[in-house]
Design a protein around this motif. Structure first.
Motif, PDB file in Angstrom:
ATOM      1  N   ARG A  65      61.652 -38.887  18.025  1.00 24.25           N
ATOM      2  CA  ARG A  65      61.023 -38.222  16.883  1.00 24.25           C
ATOM      3  C   ARG A  65      60.909 -39.193  15.707  1.00 24.25           C
ATOM      4  O   ARG A  65      59.888 -39.242  15.017  1.00 24.25           O
ATOM      5  CB  ARG A  65      61.843 -36.992  16.466  1.00 24.25           C
ATOM      6  CG  ARG A  65      61.269 -36.238  15.259  1.00 24.25           C
ATOM      7  CD  ARG A  65      62.247 -35.173  14.784  1.00 24.25           C
ATOM      8  NE  ARG A  65      62.377 -34.123  15.763  1.00 24.25           N
ATOM      9  CZ  ARG A  65      61.617 -33.017  15.797  1.00 24.25           C
ATOM     10  NH1 ARG A  65      60.690 -32.852  14.880  1.00 24.25           N
ATOM     11  NH2 ARG A  65      61.810 -32.111  16.729  1.00 24.25           N
ATOM     12  N   GLN A  66      61.950 -39.985  15.492  1.00 22.69           N
ATOM     13  CA  GLN A  66      61.929 -40.938  14.382  1.00 22.69           C
ATOM     14  C   GLN A  66      60.850 -41.993  14.577  1.00 22.69           C
ATOM     15  O   GLN A  66      60.125 -42.336  13.639  1.00 22.69           O
ATOM     16  CB  GLN A  66      63.296 -41.597  14.218  1.00 22.69           C
ATOM     17  CG  GLN A  66      63.380 -42.498  12.995  1.00 22.69           C
ATOM     18  CD  GLN A  66      64.803 -42.765  12.572  1.00 22.69           C
ATOM     19  OE1 GLN A  66      65.547 -43.417  13.306  1.00 22.69           O
ATOM     20  NE2 GLN A  66      65.197 -42.267  11.392  1.00 22.69           N
ATOM     21  N   LEU A  67      60.719 -42.505  15.791  1.00 23.21           N
ATOM     22  CA  LEU A  67      59.680 -43.500  16.059  1.00 23.21           C
ATOM     23  C   LEU A  67      58.293 -42.891  15.871  1.00 23.21           C
ATOM     24  O   LEU A  67      57.383 -43.532  15.327  1.00 23.21           O
ATOM     25  CB  LEU A  67      59.828 -44.067  17.469  1.00 23.21           C
ATOM     26  CG  LEU A  67      58.888 -45.225  17.835  1.00 23.21           C
ATOM     27  CD1 LEU A  67      58.993 -46.366  16.831  1.00 23.21           C
ATOM     28  CD2 LEU A  67      59.177 -45.718  19.244  1.00 23.21           C
ATOM     29  N   ASP A  68      58.127 -41.626  16.273  1.00 27.31           N
ATOM     30  CA  ASP A  68      56.854 -40.938  16.049  1.00 27.31           C
ATOM     31  C   ASP A  68      56.553 -40.820  14.565  1.00 27.31           C
ATOM     32  O   ASP A  68      55.402 -40.992  14.134  1.00 27.31           O
ATOM     33  CB  ASP A  68      56.886 -39.534  16.680  1.00 27.31           C
ATOM     34  CG  ASP A  68      56.739 -39.561  18.198  1.00 27.31           C
ATOM     35  OD1 ASP A  68      56.317 -40.614  18.735  1.00 27.31           O
ATOM     36  OD2 ASP A  68      57.053 -38.542  18.845  1.00 27.31           O
ATOM     37  N   GLN A  69      57.570 -40.521  13.782  1.00 30.13           N
ATOM     38  CA  GLN A  69      57.378 -40.395  12.335  1.00 30.13           C
ATOM     39  C   GLN A  69      56.932 -41.725  11.734  1.00 30.13           C
ATOM     40  O   GLN A  69      56.030 -41.772  10.884  1.00 30.13           O
ATOM     41  CB  GLN A  69      58.682 -39.921  11.677  1.00 30.13           C
ATOM     42  CG  GLN A  69      59.022 -38.473  11.998  1.00 30.13           C
ATOM     43  CD  GLN A  69      60.411 -38.068  11.534  1.00 30.13           C
ATOM     44  OE1 GLN A  69      61.223 -38.905  11.144  1.00 30.13           O
ATOM     45  NE2 GLN A  69      60.698 -36.771  11.589  1.00 30.13           N
ATOM     46  N   ILE A  70      57.531 -42.814  12.191  1.00 27.17           N
ATOM     47  CA  ILE A  70      57.154 -44.135  11.693  1.00 27.17           C
ATOM     48  C   ILE A  70      55.708 -44.461  12.077  1.00 27.17           C
ATOM     49  O   ILE A  70      54.927 -44.953  11.257  1.00 27.17           O
ATOM     50  CB  ILE A  70      58.126 -45.205  12.232  1.00 27.17           C
ATOM     51  CG1 ILE A  70      59.504 -44.999  11.579  1.00 27.17           C
ATOM     52  CG2 ILE A  70      57.611 -46.616  11.951  1.00 27.17           C
ATOM     53  CD1 ILE A  70      60.620 -45.754  12.229  1.00 27.17           C
ATOM     54  N   ASN A  71      55.360 -44.159  13.317  1.00 26.30           N
ATOM     55  CA  ASN A  71      53.982 -44.395  13.751  1.00 26.30           C
ATOM     56  C   ASN A  71      52.987 -43.545  12.971  1.00 26.30           C
ATOM     57  O   ASN A  71      51.879 -43.985  12.660  1.00 26.30           O
ATOM     58  CB  ASN A  71      53.848 -44.140  15.251  1.00 26.30           C
ATOM     59  CG  ASN A  71      54.483 -45.244  16.085  1.00 26.30           C
ATOM     60  OD1 ASN A  71      54.492 -46.403  15.687  1.00 26.30           O
ATOM     61  ND2 ASN A  71      55.030 -44.888  17.237  1.00 26.30           N
ATOM     62  N   ASN A  72      53.398 -42.325  12.636  1.00 25.09           N
ATOM     63  CA  ASN A  72      52.530 -41.452  11.831  1.00 25.09           C
ATOM     64  C   ASN A  72      52.374 -41.995  10.413  1.00 25.09           C
ATOM     65  O   ASN A  72      51.277 -41.926   9.829  1.00 25.09           O
ATOM     66  CB  ASN A  72      53.089 -40.029  11.787  1.00 25.09           C
ATOM     67  CG  ASN A  72      52.951 -39.303  13.112  1.00 25.09           C
ATOM     68  OD1 ASN A  72      52.112 -39.654  13.946  1.00 25.09           O
ATOM     69  ND2 ASN A  72      53.769 -38.281  13.322  1.00 25.09           N
ATOM     70  N   PHE A  73      53.454 -42.527   9.856  1.00 27.00           N
ATOM     71  CA  PHE A  73      53.371 -43.147   8.529  1.00 27.00           C
ATOM     72  C   PHE A  73      52.380 -44.316   8.562  1.00 27.00           C
ATOM     73  O   PHE A  73      51.561 -44.486   7.662  1.00 27.00           O
ATOM     74  CB  PHE A  73      54.742 -43.654   8.072  1.00 27.00           C
ATOM     75  CG  PHE A  73      55.721 -42.584   7.686  1.00 27.00           C
ATOM     76  CD1 PHE A  73      55.298 -41.435   7.032  1.00 27.00           C
ATOM     77  CD2 PHE A  73      57.080 -42.738   7.948  1.00 27.00           C
ATOM     78  CE1 PHE A  73      56.209 -40.442   6.657  1.00 27.00           C
ATOM     79  CE2 PHE A  73      57.991 -41.768   7.571  1.00 27.00           C
ATOM     80  CZ  PHE A  73      57.562 -40.612   6.932  1.00 27.00           C
ATOM     81  N   ILE A  74      52.487 -45.108   9.611  1.00 26.95           N
ATOM     82  CA  ILE A  74      51.597 -46.271   9.755  1.00 26.95           C
ATOM     83  C   ILE A  74      50.139 -45.817   9.854  1.00 26.95           C
ATOM     84  O   ILE A  74      49.255 -46.356   9.182  1.00 26.95           O
ATOM     85  CB  ILE A  74      51.995 -47.100  10.995  1.00 26.95           C
ATOM     86  CG1 ILE A  74      53.351 -47.775  10.765  1.00 26.95           C
ATOM     87  CG2 ILE A  74      50.922 -48.145  11.314  1.00 26.95           C
ATOM     88  CD1 ILE A  74      53.942 -48.423  11.999  1.00 26.95           C
ATOM     89  N   ALA A  75      49.910 -44.783  10.675  1.00 24.11           N
ATOM     90  CA  ALA A  75      48.542 -44.282  10.872  1.00 24.11           C
ATOM     91  C   ALA A  75      47.964 -43.710   9.584  1.00 24.11           C
ATOM     92  O   ALA A  75      46.748 -43.790   9.356  1.00 24.11           O
ATOM     93  CB  ALA A  75      48.533 -43.222  11.965  1.00 24.11           C
ATOM     94  N   SER A  76      48.831 -43.147   8.738  1.00 22.57           N
ATOM     95  CA  SER A  76      48.345 -42.551   7.490  1.00 22.57           C
ATOM     96  C   SER A  76      48.145 -43.583   6.387  1.00 22.57           C
ATOM     97  O   SER A  76      47.656 -43.261   5.308  1.00 22.57           O
ATOM     98  CB  SER A  76      49.313 -41.465   7.015  1.00 22.57           C
ATOM     99  OG  SER A  76      50.550 -42.029   6.613  1.00 22.57           O
ATOM    100  N   GLY A  77      48.574 -44.825   6.643  1.00 16.93           N
ATOM    101  CA  GLY A  77      48.332 -45.901   5.685  1.00 16.93           C
ATOM    102  C   GLY A  77      49.287 -45.964   4.513  1.00 16.93           C
ATOM    103  O   GLY A  77      48.880 -46.340   3.410  1.00 16.93           O
TER     104      GLY A  77
END
Length: 314
Positions: A65-77
């Motif tokens: 879940r944490q890695l997904d959150q980081i990837n989502n942060f990256i995708a959102s810029g």
């Protein structure tokens, strides 16, 4: 005239948008007293800064879940990311994801396994765990000697999650202190993880008490587990003046326990200071400024003699 006003307004809007900075933060779990104080420090500090938006997510002790959150942060810029790692031995993937995206990343509180190989735009903000367990264990040693147990004492050790570097280091700190000539009279009867939890520590301490083994000290990797042990001891009718109990963090609950005469020592870990420091580091990295890769905020021993100085600190 209208066109001029419109153009001026658009220019101002674009300038404001360009100045706005967004930080994404993933916290190991919201349901943790110390991490809650740390998170509140981050949020309050970010709120006090103009043009800074902090998005905070709960990883719920789930690495995926944490890695997904980081990837989502990256995708959102986002402009920068702050991570309080669920598993400090699983941080390479987070580092790689942020580095590949060119987004600065700051680890907070829990030391990542790759702390000595962090890339340029990454840093670690915390307190040096070598101090934490050492200060608490040495204070317990001195107290036991003063109580007349220098000829021999026994105790139990409550450990945090073994996937966390803090638990591993604080446990090693205790072992190192007990290896000193001054403190080698103390023997650990048993050590087990209670996963930083007050309830689990209470259950574990209750089980240890059922063995009937004589002991004089309880070392806990954090205050929540120390409080759980105290609850079990008191429920069993054991006088708290006969047992030394030490923890780490100096939470408000811990200081209340100390004021009641139950907790003997803890170690102040500046949750607010770490929270503010992580935001400052994230913003500095996002702005291309130089940041030390390891930013340490000192631990401080807390006893009944000086606890008044810390009553509103965490």
């Amino acid at each position: 005239m209208k066109k001029t006003l419109l153009a001026t307004g658009l220019t101002m809007l674009m300038a404001t948008t360009a100045m706005a900075e967004t930080i994404g933060a993933s916290i190991a779990r919201f349901d943790d007293n110390f991490l809650t104080v740390m998170r509140n420090g981050m949020v309050e500090y970010a709120d006090s800064l103009d043009g800074v938006e902090l998005q905070v997510e709960d990883a719920q002790d789930d690495v995926a879940r944490q890695l997904d959150q980081i990837n989502n942060f990256i995708a959102s810029g986002v402009d920068a990311i702050i991570v309080n790692a669920v598993d400090t031995s699983a941080t390479q993937a987070m580092t790689a994801a942020a580095e590949s995206a060119g987004i600065p990343l700051v680890y907070i509180n829990r030391e990542p396994i790759n702390v000595d190989e962090l890339p340029e735009k990454q840093a670690f903000v915390a307190s040096n765990e070598i101090e934490s367990g050492t200060l608490a264990a040495f204070e317990a040693c001195k107290m036991l000697r003063a109580m007349g147990y220098a000829g021999g004492a026994k105790g139990y050790l409550l450990m945090g999650m073994l996937s966390n570097q803090a638990a591993v280091q604080r446990t090693k700190d205790v072992d190192d202190v007990l290896g000193m000539d001054m403190c080698n009279f103390i023997e650990i009867i048993d050590r087990q993880t209670a996963e930083w939890s007050r309830d689990q520590a209470q259950d574990l301490m209750t089980n240890w008490l059922s063995s009937g083994e004589d002991f004089q000290v309880v070392f806990a990797n954090n205050d929540e587990m120390a409080i759980g042990a105290i609850q079990a001891l008191k429920a069993s009718g054991i006088a708290m003046e006969d047992v030394v109990v030490v923890g780490v963090d100096a939470t408000q609950d811990a200081l209340a326990s100390m004021a009641a005469g139950d907790l003997d020592a803890t170690v102040f870990q500046d949750a607010f200071g770490q929270g503010e420091g992580s935001v400052d580091a994230a913003l500095a990295l996002a702005r291309g400024e130089d940041v030390e890769q390891k930013v340490y905020i000192p631990f401080q021993l807390v006893t009944p003699d000086n606890m008044a100085d810390f009553m509103s600190a965490n």
